[in-house]
Design an enzyme around this catalytic site. Structure first.
Site, PDB file in Angstrom:
ATOM      1  N   SER A   1     -51.476  22.996  12.673  1.00  0.00           N
ATOM      2  CA  SER A   1     -50.936  21.638  12.757  1.00  0.00           C
ATOM      3  C   SER A   1     -49.480  21.561  12.322  1.00  0.00           C
ATOM      4  CB  SER A   1     -51.790  20.683  11.911  1.00  0.00           C
ATOM      5  OG  SER A   1     -51.793  21.111  10.560  1.00  0.00           O
ATOM      6  N   GLY A   2     -48.696  22.622  12.658  1.00  0.00           N
ATOM      7  CA  GLY A   2     -47.244  22.541  12.478  1.00  0.00           C
ATOM      8  C   GLY A   2     -46.637  21.909  13.718  1.00  0.00           C
TER       9      GLY A   2
ATOM     10  N   LYS B   1     -56.034  24.912   8.438  1.00  0.00           N
ATOM     11  CA  LYS B   1     -56.798  25.493   7.331  1.00  0.00           C
ATOM     12  C   LYS B   1     -56.535  24.857   5.967  1.00  0.00           C
ATOM     13  CE  LYS B   1     -53.871  29.554   6.520  1.00  0.00           C
ATOM     14  NZ  LYS B   1     -53.879  31.006   6.420  1.00  0.00           N
TER      15      LYS B   1
ATOM     16  N   THR C   1     -43.407  24.419   9.028  1.00  0.00           N
ATOM     17  CA  THR C   1     -42.611  23.292   9.537  1.00  0.00           C
ATOM     18  C   THR C   1     -42.268  22.308   8.416  1.00  0.00           C
ATOM     19  OG1 THR C   1     -43.794  23.469  11.635  1.00  0.00           O
ATOM     20  CG2 THR C   1     -42.549  21.444  11.255  1.00  0.00           C
TER      21      THR C   1
ATOM     22  N   GLN D   1     -35.627  23.069   6.318  1.00  0.00           N
ATOM     23  CA  GLN D   1     -34.564  22.281   5.690  1.00  0.00           C
ATOM     24  C   GLN D   1     -33.411  22.032   6.653  1.00  0.00           C
ATOM     25  OE1 GLN D   1     -33.329  24.436   2.183  1.00  0.00           O
ATOM     26  NE2 GLN D   1     -35.161  23.899   1.025  1.00  0.00           N
TER      27      GLN D   1
ATOM     28  N   GLY E   1     -32.502  22.298   9.936  1.00  0.00           N
ATOM     29  CA  GLY E   1     -32.581  21.375  11.055  1.00  0.00           C
ATOM     30  C   GLY E   1     -32.972  22.032  12.360  1.00  0.00           C
TER      31      GLY E   1
ATOM     32  N   GLU F   1     -24.516  26.439  11.124  1.00  0.00           N
ATOM     33  CA  GLU F   1     -25.131  27.510  10.329  1.00  0.00           C
ATOM     34  C   GLU F   1     -24.656  28.856  10.868  1.00  0.00           C
ATOM     35  OE1 GLU F   1     -29.337  26.676  10.529  1.00  0.00           O
ATOM     36  OE2 GLU F   1     -29.205  25.106   9.037  1.00  0.00           O
TER      37      GLU F   1
ATOM     38  N   HIS G   1     -34.395  35.709   4.903  1.00  0.00           N
ATOM     39  CA  HIS G   1     -33.368  34.685   4.681  1.00  0.00           C
ATOM     40  C   HIS G   1     -32.507  35.165   3.521  1.00  0.00           C
ATOM     41  CE1 HIS G   1     -31.331  30.920   4.036  1.00  0.00           C
ATOM     42  NE2 HIS G   1     -31.925  30.407   5.103  1.00  0.00           N
TER      43      HIS G   1
ATOM     44  N   ARG H   1     -27.673  36.074   9.816  1.00  0.00           N
ATOM     45  CA  ARG H   1     -28.320  36.268   8.514  1.00  0.00           C
ATOM     46  C   ARG H   1     -28.810  37.686   8.250  1.00  0.00           C
ATOM     47  NH1 ARG H   1     -33.045  31.789   9.255  1.00  0.00           N
ATOM     48  NH2 ARG H   1     -31.298  30.404   8.909  1.00  0.00           N
TER      49      ARG H   1
ATOM     50  N   HIS I   1     -38.725  35.502   5.718  1.00  0.00           N
ATOM     51  CA  HIS I   1     -38.588  34.102   6.116  1.00  0.00           C
ATOM     52  C   HIS I   1     -39.232  33.812   7.460  1.00  0.00           C
ATOM     53  CE1 HIS I   1     -36.632  30.201   6.279  1.00  0.00           C
ATOM     54  NE2 HIS I   1     -35.995  30.512   7.391  1.00  0.00           N
TER      55      HIS I   1
ATOM     56  N   ARG J   1     -33.275  36.184  14.912  1.00  0.00           N
ATOM     57  CA  ARG J   1     -33.271  34.766  15.304  1.00  0.00           C
ATOM     58  C   ARG J   1     -32.015  34.060  14.816  1.00  0.00           C
ATOM     59  NH1 ARG J   1     -35.251  29.749  12.665  1.00  0.00           N
ATOM     60  NH2 ARG J   1     -35.354  31.043  10.817  1.00  0.00           N
TER      61      ARG J   1
HETATM   62  P1  FAD Z   1     -46.310  26.266  11.127  1.00  0.00           P
HETATM   63  O1  FAD Z   1     -45.458  25.092  10.967  1.00  0.00           O
HETATM   64  O2  FAD Z   1     -46.259  27.285  10.063  1.00  0.00           O
HETATM   65  O3  FAD Z   1     -47.806  25.762  11.275  1.00  0.00           O
HETATM   66  C1  FAD Z   1     -48.872  26.681  11.283  1.00  0.00           C
HETATM   67  C2  FAD Z   1     -50.152  25.916  11.096  1.00  0.00           C
HETATM   68  O4  FAD Z   1     -51.273  26.767  11.321  1.00  0.00           O
HETATM   69  C3  FAD Z   1     -50.343  25.374   9.694  1.00  0.00           C
HETATM   70  O5  FAD Z   1     -50.885  24.082   9.841  1.00  0.00           O
HETATM   71  C4  FAD Z   1     -51.382  26.298   9.075  1.00  0.00           C
HETATM   72  O6  FAD Z   1     -52.136  25.737   8.050  1.00  0.00           O
HETATM   73  C5  FAD Z   1     -52.225  26.589  10.295  1.00  0.00           C
HETATM   74  N1  FAD Z   1     -53.030  27.811  10.236  1.00  0.00           N
HETATM   75  C6  FAD Z   1     -52.597  29.067  10.003  1.00  0.00           C
HETATM   76  N2  FAD Z   1     -53.639  29.930  10.050  1.00  0.00           N
HETATM   77  C7  FAD Z   1     -54.753  29.208  10.317  1.00  0.00           C
HETATM   78  C8  FAD Z   1     -56.122  29.503  10.476  1.00  0.00           C
HETATM   79  N3  FAD Z   1     -56.601  30.760  10.347  1.00  0.00           N
HETATM   80  N4  FAD Z   1     -56.987  28.503  10.737  1.00  0.00           N
HETATM   81  C9  FAD Z   1     -56.554  27.225  10.840  1.00  0.00           C
HETATM   82  N5  FAD Z   1     -55.258  26.880  10.698  1.00  0.00           N
HETATM   83  C10 FAD Z   1     -54.360  27.850  10.446  1.00  0.00           C
HETATM   84  N6  FAD Z   1     -36.644  26.711  11.497  1.00  0.00           N
HETATM   85  C11 FAD Z   1     -35.709  25.946  12.078  1.00  0.00           C
HETATM   86  O7  FAD Z   1     -35.581  25.933  13.312  1.00  0.00           O
HETATM   87  N7  FAD Z   1     -34.893  25.177  11.298  1.00  0.00           N
HETATM   88  C12 FAD Z   1     -34.993  25.138   9.947  1.00  0.00           C
HETATM   89  O8  FAD Z   1     -34.256  24.409   9.292  1.00  0.00           O
HETATM   90  C13 FAD Z   1     -35.962  25.953   9.331  1.00  0.00           C
HETATM   91  N8  FAD Z   1     -36.068  25.973   7.969  1.00  0.00           N
HETATM   92  C14 FAD Z   1     -37.104  26.674   7.411  1.00  0.00           C
HETATM   93  C15 FAD Z   1     -37.289  26.606   6.035  1.00  0.00           C
HETATM   94  C16 FAD Z   1     -38.362  27.232   5.448  1.00  0.00           C
HETATM   95  C17 FAD Z   1     -38.572  27.153   3.959  1.00  0.00           C
HETATM   96  C18 FAD Z   1     -39.267  27.970   6.248  1.00  0.00           C
HETATM   97  C19 FAD Z   1     -40.442  28.644   5.637  1.00  0.00           C
HETATM   98  C20 FAD Z   1     -39.070  28.073   7.617  1.00  0.00           C
HETATM   99  C21 FAD Z   1     -37.990  27.433   8.208  1.00  0.00           C
HETATM  100  N9  FAD Z   1     -37.774  27.490   9.583  1.00  0.00           N
HETATM  101  C22 FAD Z   1     -36.800  26.717  10.156  1.00  0.00           C
HETATM  102  C23 FAD Z   1     -38.731  28.152  10.456  1.00  0.00           C
HETATM  103  C24 FAD Z   1     -39.657  27.099  11.048  1.00  0.00           C
HETATM  104  O9  FAD Z   1     -39.939  26.129  10.071  1.00  0.00           O
HETATM  105  C25 FAD Z   1     -40.971  27.693  11.528  1.00  0.00           C
HETATM  106  O10 FAD Z   1     -40.738  28.818  12.315  1.00  0.00           O
HETATM  107  C26 FAD Z   1     -41.721  26.664  12.360  1.00  0.00           C
HETATM  108  O11 FAD Z   1     -41.861  25.488  11.616  1.00  0.00           O
HETATM  109  C27 FAD Z   1     -43.075  27.214  12.751  1.00  0.00           C
HETATM  110  O12 FAD Z   1     -43.824  26.177  13.314  1.00  0.00           O
HETATM  111  P2  FAD Z   1     -45.293  26.503  13.812  1.00  0.00           P
HETATM  112  O13 FAD Z   1     -45.844  25.224  14.303  1.00  0.00           O
HETATM  113  O14 FAD Z   1     -45.248  27.651  14.718  1.00  0.00           O
HETATM  114  O15 FAD Z   1     -46.052  26.999  12.502  1.00  0.00           O
HETATM  115  C1  SIN Z   2     -32.142  27.073   6.581  1.00  0.00           C
HETATM  116  O1  SIN Z   2     -32.105  25.868   6.353  1.00  0.00           O
HETATM  117  O2  SIN Z   2     -31.360  27.893   6.112  1.00  0.00           O
HETATM  118  C2  SIN Z   2     -33.238  27.589   7.437  1.00  0.00           C
HETATM  119  C3  SIN Z   2     -32.865  27.469   8.828  1.00  0.00           C
HETATM  120  C4  SIN Z   2     -33.731  28.344   9.648  1.00  0.00           C
HETATM  121  O3  SIN Z   2     -34.505  29.133   9.134  1.00  0.00           O
HETATM  122  O4  SIN Z   2     -33.616  28.245  10.875  1.00  0.00           O
END
Ligand code: FAD
Ligand code: SIN
Length: 535
Positions: free
Chosen positions: A12-13, A34, A42, A46, A48, A115, A243, A289, A350, A385
């Site tokens: 649910s990201g 989970k 997600t 931070q 964007g 960035e 990171h 990075r 990261h 990336r």
């Molecule tokens: P996620 O958002 O991680 O969602 C995964 C989901 O799957 C979660 O809900 C989790 O609970 C669920 N899940 C996992 N395993 C299971 C399972 N076995 N069963 C059920 N559910 C499960 N990217 C940018 O572009 N810009 C940014 O500014 C940026 N800043 C970041 C800052 C931080 C601190 C971090 C950690 C990452 C950042 N990133 C950024 C990267 C970006 O946030 C992620 O790559 C992106 O949000 C991933 O989205 P997603 O939906 O693929 O996964």
């Molecule tokens: C950050 O805010 O530095 C994270 C950005 C990213 O991971 O894309």
């Protein structure tokens, strides 16, 4: 009779929620997740979301910046698709209620950050808590659309035709098809069979495979590990992005100090105050990075330090409070005033650039199985990336995957009946300490042997260790009743195996993969590393 839906979305990201919002126009959708619904990578984003937005910017420049960061391995079509379709997805995000920060002088403009690796200001953001705002907006829309989200359910494994035929002693089909997933309910200890015509892995990254990470505890690479065990093609797993600037603190283990701070003139320095980035790259603090993280790692090792510092003291307190309220407040709560003090930082795992190999519609090598977001390898990021490209990628590919899967739905038969989960002779574990021990071991050797700088010997050692711990986990897995911790442990071990196998195949240094035994780029390796487990 087990439950069956058209689309089972795991995660649910941003990727899972976006997919669900589109797919609901085609059929029944069930999202499972989970932890709490908002807990995800997600939520903690931070900096964007990057998109060509201002008149001075162009698609060509965003494409070029992405290709340069990707060090020769990006798939050009994926880059074009994300860069060109991205701005429409960001507009839709705004239309469905996400509030991004406006320019301080012109309320009709969005404030665009810059960035590392970006030649233009093109990062839309919600102050420095962009991810939380995106999740809030998507969840509100999902609730309004009546999308079913079942939380605290852990997907254990995919159910595929091949897997079932093996279990039933039938001849396996030539092409494998997914028909659902087993879901573990930690509250009851029960395992549910969830059948679906289409299964979507939106399970995010795997930062928890490493001792130091910016990722929250849900990031254990479950989708990658499930796909691997089911025999899907995986690609470029060696490219793990560190990171450069996670907070170094004895209790706060995964707080990110956004790259946007360096975009606003932040300078890296040794604790003595001496700057060092000019010795590594003419772009200094705004180099991509991988270069900044390696430079910090080298300085830390050269001087025997445990961290370096980021200096933001050129900004006034008012500007800091206005632009970085989240980071400022968090640091203040830990006794660090960034208007007065430098910020102690270290590199931390990261983002996984590799993952489940998909085409331009997010389809994997297993029929009706899609992978989107961080768990997928679309080819956008190549060997590294570009900052803030991942939220964008998740929206673009979730949209494409939903359109593709939705279009196919009419041709997909009801999934077949699936036997219940077999608990066998499993008993309650009397030794949870085993899980803790192996958990720490994997994360430590991944950090030390398969981290920012690798060698052939370190990778060989890591591979040996992984085989040992996998044997232990397998034994434990079949003898004791399931727990969420055990499921995650098995997954990080599988992710570790994939990273090491892939890293051993790439006998060169490129982007995020740096091997001291092969320190140069080698044109024979301008190709993806594709691995697949024989099932
Ligand atoms: P996620 O958002 O991680 O969602 C995964 C989901 O799957 C979660 O809900 C989790 O609970 C669920 N899940 C996992 N395993 C299971 C399972 N076995 N069963 C059920 N559910 C499960 N990217 C940018 O572009 N810009 C940014 O500014 C940026 N800043 C970041 C800052 C931080 C601190 C971090 C950690 C990452 C950042 N990133 C950024 C990267 C970006 O946030 C992620 O790559 C992106 O949000 C991933 O989205 P997603 O939906 O693929 O996964
Ligand atoms: C950050 O805010 O530095 C994270 C950005 C990213 O991971 O894309």
């Amino acid at each position: 009779m087990s439950d069956s839906v058209d689309f089972l979305v795991i995660g649910s990201g941003i990727a899972g929620l976006w997919f669900a919002l589109q797919a609901v126009q085609h059929g029944t959708v069930r999202v499972i997740t989970k932890d709490r619904p908002e807990e995800s990578n997600t939520q903690y984003a931070q900096g964007g979301i990057a998109a060509v937005w201002s008149k001075e910017d162009s698609y060509e420049e965003h494409v070029q910046d992405t290709l340069i960061a990707g060090a020769g391995l990006c798939r050009r079509e994926a880059v074009e698709v994300v860069v060109r379709e991205g701005p429409d997805r960001v507009r839709e995000l705004i239309d469905l209620g996400a509030h991004f920060t406006r320019h301080h002088d012109r309320a009709d403009w969005y404030d665009l950050h810059r960035e590392g690796g970006h030649s233009r200001r093109r990062i839309l953001h919600a102050d420095d808590f962009t991810g939380a705002e995106v999740v809030r907006a998507l969840r509100a829309k999902g609730q309004a659309e009546g999308i079913r989200v079942d939380d605290h359910l852990v997907a254990i494994d995919l159910i595929t035709e091949r897997g079932l035929s093996r279990r039933c002693g039938e001849i396996p089909p030539a092409v494998d098809t997914v028909v659902g997933a087993y879901l573990f309910n930690p509250a009851t200890g029960e395992v549910e069979v969830a059948r679906a015509k289409v299964v979507v892995l939106a399970t995010g990254g795997a930062g928890k495979t490493y001792l130091f990470t910016t990722n929250p505890s849900v990031a254990t690479g479950d989708g990658m590990a499930m796909a691997w065990r089911a025999g899907a093609e995986m690609s470029n797993m060696e490219f793990v992005q560190f990171h450069p600037t996670a907070l170094f603190h004895h209790t706060e283990k995964h707080f990110l100090i956004s790259e946007a701070l360096r975009g606003e003139g932040g300078k890296l320095q040794l604790p003595s105050g001496e700057r060092f980035m000019a010795a590594y790259d003419p772009r200094e603090e705004l180099a991509p990075r991988d270069i900044v993280a390696r430079a910090i790692d080298a300085e830390i090792k050269r001087h025997g330090l445990d961290h370096v510092c980021l200096d933001m003291r050129h900004l006034s307190r008012e500007v800091i409070e206005e632009r970085f309220p989240n980071i400022h407040a968090k640091l203040l709560s830990l006794g660090i005033d960034m208007a007065v003090d430098t910020i102690p930082v270290v590199p931390a795992a990261h983002y996984f650039c590799g993952g489940v190999r998909v085409d331009l519609d997010g389809a994997t090598s297993i029929q009706h199985l899609y992978a989107i977001g961080e768990t997928a390898n679309t080819g956008l990021h190549g060997a590294n990336r570009l900052a803030s490209n991942s939220l964008l990628e998740a929206t673009v590919f979730a949209e494409r995957a939903a359109a593709h899967a939705g279009g196919m739905l009419g041709q997909i038969a009801e999934p077949r009946e699936v036997p219940a989960w077999d608990v066998g002779e499993a008993v309650d574990s009397d030794e949870q300490v085993v899980i803790l021990q192996v958990w720490e071991e994997i994360r430590r050797f991944m950090m030390n042997y398969v981290g920012i700088v690798r060698t052939h010997n370190r990778l060989t050692r890591a591979r040996r260790r992984i085989r040992l711990v996998q044997d232990e986990i397998r034994e434990y897995y079949w003898n004791f009743k399931l727990t969420a911790d055990l499921i995650e442990l098995r997954n990080i071990a599988d992710v570790a195996e994939m990273v090491v196998l892939s890293a051993m195949q790439r006998r060169e240094s490129r982007g995020l993969h740096y091997n001291l035994d092969f320190p140069e780029q080698d044109s024979r390796f301008i190709r993806d590393t594709v691995i697949q487990r024989r099932c």
